[in-house]
Design a protein around this motif. Structure first.
Motif, PDB file in Angstrom:
ATOM      1  N   SER A  90       0.775  -1.379  -0.021  1.00 15.53           N
ATOM      2  CA  SER A  90      -0.048   0.093  -0.156  1.00 15.53           C
ATOM      3  C   SER A  90       0.853   1.128   0.075  1.00 15.53           C
ATOM      4  CB  SER A  90      -0.898  -0.158   1.264  1.00 15.53           C
ATOM      5  OG  SER A  90      -1.573   1.291   1.332  1.00 15.53           O
ATOM      6  N   MET A  91       0.453   2.083  -0.816  1.00 20.28           N
ATOM      7  CA  MET A  91       1.336   3.398  -0.903  1.00 20.28           C
ATOM      8  C   MET A  91       0.619   4.783  -0.554  1.00 20.28           C
ATOM      9  SD  MET A  91       3.088   2.578  -4.511  1.00 20.28           S
ATOM     10  CE  MET A  91       4.572   3.846  -4.372  1.00 20.28           C
ATOM     11  N   ASP A  92      -0.684   4.369   0.275  1.00 23.45           N
ATOM     12  CA  ASP A  92      -1.536   5.434   0.636  1.00 23.45           C
ATOM     13  C   ASP A  92      -1.820   5.053   2.346  1.00 23.45           C
ATOM     14  OD1 ASP A  92      -3.372   3.270   0.248  1.00 23.45           O
ATOM     15  OD2 ASP A  92      -4.275   4.121  -1.290  1.00 23.45           O
ATOM     16  N   ASP A  93      -0.942   4.817   3.113  1.00 26.04           N
ATOM     17  CA  ASP A  93      -1.260   4.264   4.376  1.00 26.04           C
ATOM     18  C   ASP A  93      -2.346   3.267   4.655  1.00 26.04           C
ATOM     19  OD1 ASP A  93      -0.431   4.671   6.889  1.00 26.04           O
ATOM     20  OD2 ASP A  93      -1.928   6.519   7.294  1.00 26.04           O
ATOM     21  N   GLY A  94      -2.434   2.424   3.863  1.00 31.50           N
ATOM     22  CA  GLY A  94      -3.248   1.323   3.823  1.00 31.50           C
ATOM     23  C   GLY A  94      -4.655   1.648   3.269  1.00 31.50           C
ATOM     24  N   ALA A  95      -4.958   2.594   2.688  1.00 29.94           N
ATOM     25  CA  ALA A  95      -6.366   2.864   2.157  1.00 29.94           C
ATOM     26  C   ALA A  95      -6.662   2.032   0.892  1.00 29.94           C
ATOM     27  CB  ALA A  95      -6.470   4.187   1.756  1.00 29.94           C
ATOM     28  N   SER A  96      -5.423   1.561   0.405  1.00 25.44           N
ATOM     29  CA  SER A  96      -5.606   0.578  -0.786  1.00 25.44           C
ATOM     30  C   SER A  96      -4.734  -0.298  -0.901  1.00 25.44           C
ATOM     31  CB  SER A  96      -5.877   1.250  -2.201  1.00 25.44           C
ATOM     32  OG  SER A  96      -4.829   2.121  -2.480  1.00 25.44           O
ATOM     33  N   TRP A  97      -4.772  -1.388  -1.443  1.00 30.24           N
ATOM     34  CA  TRP A  97      -3.573  -2.544  -1.364  1.00 30.24           C
ATOM     35  C   TRP A  97      -3.407  -3.188  -3.014  1.00 30.24           C
ATOM     36  CZ3 TRP A  97      -0.302  -3.408   2.741  1.00 30.24           C
ATOM     37  CH2 TRP A  97      -0.925  -2.778   3.984  1.00 30.24           C
ATOM     38  N   ALA A  98      -2.361  -3.645  -3.366  1.00 33.93           N
ATOM     39  CA  ALA A  98      -2.115  -4.223  -4.769  1.00 33.93           C
ATOM     40  C   ALA A  98      -0.916  -5.438  -4.385  1.00 33.93           C
ATOM     41  CB  ALA A  98      -1.960  -3.149  -5.621  1.00 33.93           C
ATOM     42  N   ARG A  99      -0.909  -6.165  -5.156  1.00 38.88           N
ATOM     43  CA  ARG A  99       0.114  -7.287  -5.171  1.00 38.88           C
ATOM     44  C   ARG A  99       1.364  -6.592  -5.652  1.00 38.88           C
ATOM     45  NH1 ARG A  99      -3.000 -12.676  -7.429  1.00 38.88           N
ATOM     46  NH2 ARG A  99      -5.056 -12.075  -6.592  1.00 38.88           N
ATOM     47  N   ALA A 100       2.557  -6.915  -5.116  1.00 35.86           N
ATOM     48  CA  ALA A 100       3.752  -6.394  -5.446  1.00 35.86           C
ATOM     49  C   ALA A 100       4.794  -7.241  -5.231  1.00 35.86           C
ATOM     50  CB  ALA A 100       4.155  -5.125  -4.428  1.00 35.86           C
ATOM     51  N   ASN A 101       4.842  -8.507  -5.811  1.00 40.10           N
ATOM     52  CA  ASN A 101       5.756  -9.327  -5.989  1.00 40.10           C
ATOM     53  C   ASN A 101       6.883  -9.014  -6.908  1.00 40.10           C
ATOM     54  OD1 ASN A 101       4.611 -11.338  -3.878  1.00 40.10           O
ATOM     55  ND2 ASN A 101       3.032 -11.871  -5.647  1.00 40.10           N
ATOM     56  N   PRO A 102       8.160  -9.509  -6.379  1.00 39.81           N
ATOM     57  CA  PRO A 102       9.274  -9.168  -7.236  1.00 39.81           C
ATOM     58  C   PRO A 102       9.232  -9.960  -8.657  1.00 39.81           C
ATOM     59  CG  PRO A 102      10.127  -9.761  -5.073  1.00 39.81           C
ATOM     60  CD  PRO A 102       8.660  -9.841  -5.078  1.00 39.81           C
ATOM     61  N   PRO A 103       9.576  -9.344  -9.739  1.00 36.15           N
ATOM     62  CA  PRO A 103       9.355 -10.160 -10.953  1.00 36.15           C
ATOM     63  C   PRO A 103       9.836 -11.699 -11.107  1.00 36.15           C
ATOM     64  CG  PRO A 103      10.095  -7.826 -11.221  1.00 36.15           C
ATOM     65  CD  PRO A 103      10.192  -8.513  -9.735  1.00 36.15           C
ATOM     66  N   THR A 104      10.739 -11.999 -10.480  1.00 32.01           N
ATOM     67  CA  THR A 104      11.095 -13.216 -10.508  1.00 32.01           C
ATOM     68  C   THR A 104      10.625 -14.346  -9.511  1.00 32.01           C
ATOM     69  OG1 THR A 104      13.234 -12.833  -9.081  1.00 32.01           O
ATOM     70  CG2 THR A 104      13.704 -12.359 -11.465  1.00 32.01           C
ATOM     71  N   VAL A 105       9.872 -13.910  -8.592  1.00 31.86           N
ATOM     72  CA  VAL A 105       9.058 -14.594  -7.851  1.00 31.86           C
ATOM     73  C   VAL A 105       7.903 -15.490  -8.652  1.00 31.86           C
ATOM     74  CG1 VAL A 105       7.552 -14.689  -5.989  1.00 31.86           C
ATOM     75  CG2 VAL A 105       9.486 -13.292  -5.689  1.00 31.86           C
ATOM     76  N   SER A 106       8.054 -16.897  -8.700  1.00 29.79           N
ATOM     77  CA  SER A 106       7.229 -17.662  -9.458  1.00 29.79           C
ATOM     78  C   SER A 106       5.977 -18.359  -8.499  1.00 29.79           C
ATOM     79  CB  SER A 106       8.085 -18.932 -10.054  1.00 29.79           C
ATOM     80  OG  SER A 106       8.687 -19.719  -8.936  1.00 29.79           O
ATOM     81  N   VAL A 107       6.191 -18.382  -7.199  1.00 31.36           N
ATOM     82  CA  VAL A 107       5.086 -19.037  -6.507  1.00 31.36           C
ATOM     83  C   VAL A 107       4.857 -17.800  -5.378  1.00 31.36           C
ATOM     84  CG1 VAL A 107       4.838 -20.753  -4.702  1.00 31.36           C
ATOM     85  CG2 VAL A 107       6.202 -21.265  -6.579  1.00 31.36           C
ATOM     86  N   PRO A 108       3.661 -17.244  -5.501  1.00 34.56           N
ATOM     87  CA  PRO A 108       3.253 -16.327  -4.650  1.00 34.56           C
ATOM     88  C   PRO A 108       2.788 -16.584  -3.359  1.00 34.56           C
ATOM     89  CG  PRO A 108       1.320 -16.698  -6.055  1.00 34.56           C
ATOM     90  CD  PRO A 108       2.533 -17.696  -6.624  1.00 34.56           C
ATOM     91  N   TYR A 109       3.995 -16.750  -2.472  1.00 36.34           N
ATOM     92  CA  TYR A 109       3.997 -17.343  -1.155  1.00 36.34           C
ATOM     93  C   TYR A 109       4.723 -16.538  -0.310  1.00 36.34           C
ATOM     94  CZ  TYR A 109       3.666 -20.342   2.946  1.00 36.34           C
ATOM     95  OH  TYR A 109       3.717 -21.170   4.040  1.00 36.34           O
ATOM     96  N   ALA A 110       4.617 -15.570   0.407  1.00 35.39           N
ATOM     97  CA  ALA A 110       5.396 -14.931   1.424  1.00 35.39           C
ATOM     98  C   ALA A 110       5.136 -15.016   2.859  1.00 35.39           C
ATOM     99  CB  ALA A 110       5.126 -13.240   0.720  1.00 35.39           C
ATOM    100  N   SER A 111       5.902 -15.087   3.619  1.00 24.54           N
ATOM    101  CA  SER A 111       5.777 -15.219   5.184  1.00 24.54           C
ATOM    102  C   SER A 111       6.275 -13.991   6.028  1.00 24.54           C
ATOM    103  CB  SER A 111       6.410 -16.492   5.594  1.00 24.54           C
ATOM    104  OG  SER A 111       7.888 -16.576   5.229  1.00 24.54           O
ATOM    105  N   SER A 112       7.609 -13.869   6.038  1.00 23.82           N
ATOM    106  CA  SER A 112       8.108 -12.677   7.251  1.00 23.82           C
ATOM    107  C   SER A 112       8.767 -11.527   6.519  1.00 23.82           C
ATOM    108  CB  SER A 112       9.427 -13.428   7.935  1.00 23.82           C
ATOM    109  OG  SER A 112       9.788 -12.691   8.689  1.00 23.82           O
ATOM    110  N   ILE A 113       8.575 -10.432   7.293  1.00 25.62           N
ATOM    111  CA  ILE A 113       9.099  -9.234   6.692  1.00 25.62           C
ATOM    112  C   ILE A 113      10.202  -8.452   7.726  1.00 25.62           C
ATOM    113  CG2 ILE A 113       8.507  -7.226   5.773  1.00 25.62           C
ATOM    114  CD1 ILE A 113       5.824  -8.031   5.004  1.00 25.62           C
ATOM    115  N   ALA A 114      11.073  -8.212   7.255  1.00 25.15           N
ATOM    116  CA  ALA A 114      11.950  -7.459   8.253  1.00 25.15           C
ATOM    117  C   ALA A 114      12.483  -5.913   7.396  1.00 25.15           C
ATOM    118  CB  ALA A 114      13.256  -8.137   8.493  1.00 25.15           C
ATOM    119  N   THR A 115      12.664  -4.814   8.342  1.00 23.32           N
ATOM    120  CA  THR A 115      13.114  -3.803   7.754  1.00 23.32           C
ATOM    121  C   THR A 115      14.318  -3.281   8.511  1.00 23.32           C
ATOM    122  OG1 THR A 115      11.837  -2.427   9.536  1.00 23.32           O
ATOM    123  CG2 THR A 115      10.685  -3.050   7.472  1.00 23.32           C
TER     124      THR A 115
END
Length: 289
Positions: free
Chosen positions: A110-135
């Motif tokens: 989301s680029m508007d503080d969560g008001a809307s969402w869209a899929r944003a997988n890296p181009p080379t990701v073949s299986v759309p399965y994501a688990s953990s995130i870190a910053t």
């Protein structure tokens, strides 16, 4: 730094402490899930985010009131309860960018503080399965665990690089110096140019399913990982800044260490022979050994 912390559970909802863990109060018993994140400027903006299996919520008053943010998520993700982790981009204060991982559609942004969402997988990701995130705030990096490995962005998801290639990554966390650690089937590792380098000596607890790094890293005991056998304190680790090398001390071509100071510690005892090489992953130079 104000003593406030939140814990989300899978069974008793969301909890909060305002005195560094001395006392806890239940915020909402229905907010069960795995995902919880604070705004990088939480002390001033009081903003906290929750990913609760089939919905995402934001509070701008430290958990007193909540706004649901689910516009754009697929019906299948919500019905199946596939929402897992949530994170605010390190530049959230200016770009209002958020990331959410899901087991069915991969990564949402989301680029508007969560008001809307869209899929944003890296181009080379073949299986759309994501688990953990870190910053990692100092470098603006966001690392996401997919089935095929760990991907990293430093421009809020516009471009991605591969930090680790493999299907066994579980959880992921950054050290304060930018070292990327992750739990895997054989314990804890750090990511190095697409490979996994083991960092925990004597690990016998099986798969490391969760990991956390304290701000005191790389001090002894500043990393802790969880498994089905319970939490384990890592007795040895690796800091990518273990060798202090100035830019002036590096020849342009070929790259050589001209001067470095390494202090003996429990992980690197006196007399240890170490060979360092220059890594330029993610467009920054880091000595690795």
């Amino acid at each position: 730094s104000d003593g406030t912390a939140f814990v989300i559970t899978n069974g008793s909802g969301l909890w909060k402490t305002t005195d560094r863990g001395e006392r806890w109060t239940q915020v909402d018993g229905t907010l069960n899930g795995f995902g919880l994140a604070l705004s990088p400027a939480f002390v001033s903006d009081r903003t906290v985010f929750v990913a609760a299996f089939n919905r995402v919520l934001r509070s701008n008053d430290a958990g007193t009131t909540w706004t649901e943010l689910t516009a754009g998520f697929s019906d299948s993700v919500r019905v199946n309860g596939d929402i897992r982790a949530i994170a605010a981009d390190p530049q959230y204060a200016t770009n209002r960018t958020l990331f959410v991982s899901t087991l069915g559609d991969g990564l949402y942004r989301s680029m508007d503080d969560g008001a809307s969402w869209a899929r944003a997988n890296p181009p080379t990701v073949s299986v759309p399965y994501a688990s953990s995130i870190a910053t990692h705030g100092a470098t603006n990096r966001v690392a996401v665990v997919f089935l095929s490995g760990i991907f990293v962005t430093s421009d809020a998801g516009a471009t991605w690089s591969v930090a680790y290639t493999g299907d066994d990554a579980e959880d992921v966390a950054y050290g304060n110096d930018g070292t990327l650690f992750f739990g895997r089937s054989t314990g804890v590792a750090r990511a190095s140019r697409g490979l996994a380098v083991a960092v925990a000596s004597g690990w016998t607890a099986g798969p490391a399913t969760s990991i956390a790094i304290a701000p005191t890293y790389p001090a002894h005991g500043s990393a802790i990982a969880g498994s089905s056998a319970g939490p384990q304190i890592l007795l040895s680790g690796y800091s990518s800044t273990g060798a202090a090398v100035s830019v002036a001390g590096i020849d342009a071509t070929p790259h050589r260490i001209a001067a470095a100071t390494i202090t003996a510690n429990e992980a690197v005892p006196a007399g240890t022979s170490i060979t360092y090489e220059l890594s330029t992953d993610d467009t920054h130079a880091v000595w690795e050994g």
